[in-house]
Motif scaffolding. Structure first.
Motif, PDB file in Angstrom:
ATOM      1  N   GLN A 188      36.584  45.965  39.489  1.00 40.43           N
ATOM      2  CA  GLN A 188      36.874  45.890  40.928  1.00 40.43           C
ATOM      3  C   GLN A 188      37.395  44.436  41.071  1.00 40.43           C
ATOM      4  O   GLN A 188      37.155  43.490  40.415  1.00 40.43           O
ATOM      5  CB  GLN A 188      35.772  46.385  41.886  1.00 40.43           C
ATOM      6  N   GLY A 189      37.911  44.298  42.294  1.00 36.87           N
ATOM      7  CA  GLY A 189      38.465  42.900  42.868  1.00 36.87           C
ATOM      8  C   GLY A 189      39.294  43.098  43.908  1.00 36.87           C
ATOM      9  O   GLY A 189      39.275  43.926  44.742  1.00 36.87           O
TER      10      GLY A 189
ATOM     11  N   GLY B 288      51.516  40.046  51.508  1.00 33.12           N
ATOM     12  CA  GLY B 288      50.721  39.125  52.361  1.00 33.12           C
ATOM     13  C   GLY B 288      49.385  39.636  52.864  1.00 33.12           C
ATOM     14  O   GLY B 288      48.714  39.123  53.968  1.00 33.12           O
ATOM     15  N   ARG B 289      49.017  40.893  52.477  1.00 34.22           N
ATOM     16  CA  ARG B 289      47.707  41.731  53.074  1.00 34.22           C
ATOM     17  C   ARG B 289      46.742  42.065  51.819  1.00 34.22           C
ATOM     18  O   ARG B 289      47.269  42.587  50.656  1.00 34.22           O
ATOM     19  CB  ARG B 289      48.025  42.997  53.678  1.00 34.22           C
ATOM     20  N   THR B 290      45.758  41.424  52.000  1.00 32.03           N
ATOM     21  CA  THR B 290      44.629  41.636  50.947  1.00 32.03           C
ATOM     22  C   THR B 290      43.710  42.799  51.008  1.00 32.03           C
ATOM     23  O   THR B 290      43.116  43.060  52.218  1.00 32.03           O
ATOM     24  CB  THR B 290      43.712  40.527  50.769  1.00 32.03           C
ATOM     25  N   ARG B 291      43.561  43.637  49.996  1.00 30.14           N
ATOM     26  CA  ARG B 291      42.570  44.842  50.062  1.00 30.14           C
ATOM     27  C   ARG B 291      41.561  44.638  48.638  1.00 30.14           C
ATOM     28  O   ARG B 291      42.100  44.138  47.791  1.00 30.14           O
ATOM     29  CB  ARG B 291      43.241  46.140  49.803  1.00 30.14           C
ATOM     30  N   GLY B 292      40.616  45.416  48.888  1.00 26.17           N
ATOM     31  CA  GLY B 292      39.974  45.612  47.563  1.00 26.17           C
ATOM     32  C   GLY B 292      40.332  46.628  46.740  1.00 26.17           C
ATOM     33  O   GLY B 292      40.889  47.723  47.211  1.00 26.17           O
ATOM     34  N   PHE B 293      40.236  46.575  45.623  1.00 20.63           N
ATOM     35  CA  PHE B 293      40.474  47.672  44.494  1.00 20.63           C
ATOM     36  C   PHE B 293      39.283  47.929  43.696  1.00 20.63           C
ATOM     37  O   PHE B 293      38.355  47.117  43.427  1.00 20.63           O
ATOM     38  CB  PHE B 293      41.748  47.423  43.652  1.00 20.63           C
ATOM     39  N   GLY B 294      39.201  49.164  43.117  1.00 23.57           N
ATOM     40  CA  GLY B 294      38.156  49.507  42.075  1.00 23.57           C
ATOM     41  C   GLY B 294      38.506  50.666  41.207  1.00 23.57           C
ATOM     42  O   GLY B 294      39.904  50.742  41.238  1.00 23.57           O
ATOM     43  N   ALA B 295      37.877  51.343  40.474  1.00 26.75           N
ATOM     44  CA  ALA B 295      38.161  51.924  39.388  1.00 26.75           C
ATOM     45  C   ALA B 295      38.917  53.367  40.293  1.00 26.75           C
ATOM     46  O   ALA B 295      38.792  53.922  41.242  1.00 26.75           O
ATOM     47  CB  ALA B 295      37.067  52.655  38.757  1.00 26.75           C
TER      48      ALA B 295
ATOM     49  N   GLY C 290      60.522  43.454  43.677  1.00 29.80           N
ATOM     50  CA  GLY C 290      61.067  42.438  44.889  1.00 29.80           C
ATOM     51  C   GLY C 290      59.794  42.294  45.646  1.00 29.80           C
ATOM     52  O   GLY C 290      60.165  41.439  46.654  1.00 29.80           O
ATOM     53  N   THR C 291      58.588  42.777  45.585  1.00 29.99           N
ATOM     54  CA  THR C 291      57.484  42.832  46.559  1.00 29.99           C
ATOM     55  C   THR C 291      56.659  41.782  46.047  1.00 29.99           C
ATOM     56  O   THR C 291      55.894  41.938  44.552  1.00 29.99           O
ATOM     57  CB  THR C 291      56.700  44.125  46.617  1.00 29.99           C
ATOM     58  N   MET C 292      56.213  40.877  46.833  1.00 29.37           N
ATOM     59  CA  MET C 292      55.214  39.707  46.391  1.00 29.37           C
ATOM     60  C   MET C 292      54.003  40.132  46.331  1.00 29.37           C
ATOM     61  O   MET C 292      53.533  40.655  47.130  1.00 29.37           O
ATOM     62  CB  MET C 292      55.493  38.507  47.329  1.00 29.37           C
ATOM     63  N   HIS C 293      53.234  39.771  45.238  1.00 27.33           N
ATOM     64  CA  HIS C 293      51.820  40.375  45.082  1.00 27.33           C
ATOM     65  C   HIS C 293      50.929  39.545  44.050  1.00 27.33           C
ATOM     66  O   HIS C 293      51.753  38.824  43.362  1.00 27.33           O
ATOM     67  CB  HIS C 293      51.951  41.774  44.763  1.00 27.33           C
ATOM     68  N   GLY C 294      49.932  39.589  43.948  1.00 27.97           N
ATOM     69  CA  GLY C 294      48.889  39.011  42.822  1.00 27.97           C
ATOM     70  C   GLY C 294      47.579  39.575  43.204  1.00 27.97           C
ATOM     71  O   GLY C 294      47.255  40.281  44.110  1.00 27.97           O
ATOM     72  N   PHE C 295      46.663  39.676  42.149  1.00 28.82           N
ATOM     73  CA  PHE C 295      45.454  40.334  41.940  1.00 28.82           C
ATOM     74  C   PHE C 295      44.469  39.444  41.189  1.00 28.82           C
ATOM     75  O   PHE C 295      44.834  38.915  40.118  1.00 28.82           O
ATOM     76  CB  PHE C 295      45.568  41.942  41.709  1.00 28.82           C
ATOM     77  N   GLU C 296      43.178  39.908  41.815  1.00 28.83           N
ATOM     78  CA  GLU C 296      42.168  39.265  40.713  1.00 28.83           C
ATOM     79  C   GLU C 296      41.721  39.787  39.573  1.00 28.83           C
ATOM     80  O   GLU C 296      42.025  41.216  39.485  1.00 28.83           O
ATOM     81  CB  GLU C 296      40.776  38.995  41.663  1.00 28.83           C
ATOM     82  N   ILE C 297      41.552  39.089  38.345  1.00 29.20           N
ATOM     83  CA  ILE C 297      41.158  39.969  37.215  1.00 29.20           C
ATOM     84  C   ILE C 297      39.843  39.404  36.749  1.00 29.20           C
ATOM     85  O   ILE C 297      40.088  38.164  36.605  1.00 29.20           O
ATOM     86  CB  ILE C 297      42.507  40.254  36.317  1.00 29.20           C
ATOM     87  N   THR C 298      39.164  40.102  36.028  1.00 28.08           N
ATOM     88  CA  THR C 298      37.757  39.427  35.487  1.00 28.08           C
ATOM     89  C   THR C 298      37.750  40.428  34.240  1.00 28.08           C
ATOM     90  O   THR C 298      38.631  41.244  33.880  1.00 28.08           O
ATOM     91  CB  THR C 298      36.649  39.688  36.242  1.00 28.08           C
ATOM     92  N   SER C 299      36.668  40.140  33.297  1.00 24.04           N
ATOM     93  CA  SER C 299      36.319  40.859  32.044  1.00 24.04           C
ATOM     94  C   SER C 299      36.343  42.171  32.268  1.00 24.04           C
ATOM     95  O   SER C 299      36.467  43.327  31.333  1.00 24.04           O
ATOM     96  CB  SER C 299      35.521  40.326  31.291  1.00 24.04           C
ATOM     97  N   GLN C 300      35.582  42.445  33.436  1.00 23.40           N
ATOM     98  CA  GLN C 300      35.457  44.034  33.749  1.00 23.40           C
ATOM     99  C   GLN C 300      36.440  44.828  34.336  1.00 23.40           C
ATOM    100  O   GLN C 300      36.531  46.032  34.542  1.00 23.40           O
ATOM    101  CB  GLN C 300      34.425  43.951  34.947  1.00 23.40           C
ATOM    102  N   VAL C 301      37.630  44.106  34.629  1.00 21.46           N
ATOM    103  CA  VAL C 301      38.856  45.033  35.017  1.00 21.46           C
ATOM    104  C   VAL C 301      39.575  45.341  34.022  1.00 21.46           C
ATOM    105  O   VAL C 301      40.152  44.798  32.906  1.00 21.46           O
ATOM    106  CB  VAL C 301      39.544  44.036  36.048  1.00 21.46           C
ATOM    107  N   PHE C 302      39.914  46.887  34.015  1.00 21.47           N
ATOM    108  CA  PHE C 302      40.846  47.559  32.968  1.00 21.47           C
ATOM    109  C   PHE C 302      41.666  48.502  33.602  1.00 21.47           C
ATOM    110  O   PHE C 302      41.263  48.789  34.463  1.00 21.47           O
ATOM    111  CB  PHE C 302      39.829  47.940  31.815  1.00 21.47           C
TER     112      PHE C 302
END
Length: 268
Positions: A47-48, A54-61, A70-82
């Motif tokens: 999860q992350g 420009g809008r932030t949401r949580g994500f999970g499994a 063309g849509t700007m985006h970015g997301f958190e990634i840890t060793s648990q994210v697959f």
């Protein structure tokens, strides 16, 4: 070594494990950027948080996030994210949505259907059977059908979009279109008809970042990409990104990354 695990421009369907997208540094997924292909992120573990337009949401499994080209985006990634990322070039002319989607797939059947489509797609792309490109395009078409069905089964039950959300989305789009121009936050705010202070306030509310941080993040992603993936002199990289001088670019780059552009390039 010049590395380009995920090209920003491609005419081919591509499927890759999400952790592999970080080859060369976590900035490759965490910094604001976009692709010329439509993108599916299918998170199957971990999860992350993900920021899209420009809008932030949580994500999970078992979250499927569809991000139009063309849509700007970015997301958190840890060793648990697959999970799996799939890139679909616009040349396929599939009936994909024009707006981002974030679907939380709760039931086993559609989860399994999507995983099977992606596995079959990957197998065709990795194999050497005749007509594999045609087969891959057909699996891409199956994914578009899956997405349409998932939209109906799992509508996005979110609060009604407010004027502030719309302004941040417009700002995000403007950044993506003009981040090479050297425009300042004040100039973006003026184009939106609001003050820089108000723009920064609504950005913080929508994604936890100021307006200047969003803009800088997008510019610095492109700077790092150019330094890692091309042999352009630092002065030309600076010019391409709207900096008035290489010295100013180098100071800004070092302030944000802790390294000079040359040191960053040598670490590739």
């Amino acid at each position: 070594m010049i590395m380009n695990p995920i090209p920003t421009q491609s005419s081919e369907i591509r499927v890759t494990p999400i952790p592999r997208m970080t080859q060369g540094g976590r900035w490759r997924v965490e910094a604001m950027r976009s692709y010329t292909s439509d993108l599916l992120l299918w998170f199957t573990r971990g999860q992350g948080r993900i920021t899209v337009s420009g809008r932030t949401r949580g994500f999970g499994a078992h979250n499927a996030v569809f991000i139009p080209a063309g849509t700007m985006h970015g997301f958190e990634i840890t060793s648990q994210v697959f999970g799996t990322a799939a890139f679909f070039p616009r040349s396929l002319n599939l009936a994909f949505p024009q707006e981002p989607l974030h679907l939380r797939i709760r039931d086993a059947a559609p989860q399994g259907d999507l995983t099977l489509i992606l596995e079959n797609l990957q197998r065709e792309l990795d194999g050497d059977r005749p007509k594999k490109e045609r087969a891959a395009e057909n699996y891409a078409g199956l994914f578009s059908v899956w997405l349409d069905r998932a939209k109906l089964q799992y509508p996005q039950n979110e609060r009604k979009s407010e004027k502030a959300d719309q302004l941040v989305a417009r700002y995000s789009t403007m950044i993506e279109e003009q981040f090479r121009s050297g425009r300042t936050v004040s100039e973006y705010a003026q184009a939106l008809g609001i003050t820089p202070t108000h723009l920064s306030r609504i950005c913080n509310k929508s994604c936890g970042r100021s307006a200047s941080a969003l803009l800088a993040d997008r510019i610095l992603y492109e700077a790092r990409r150019l330094l890692r993936e091309t042999k352009l002199p630092v002065q030309q990289v600076a010019a391409q990104l709207g900096f008035t001088s290489a010295a100013y670019f180098s100071r800004a780059f070092q302030n944000h990354t802790g390294k000079t552009p040359s040191d960053f390039r040598r670490g590739a």
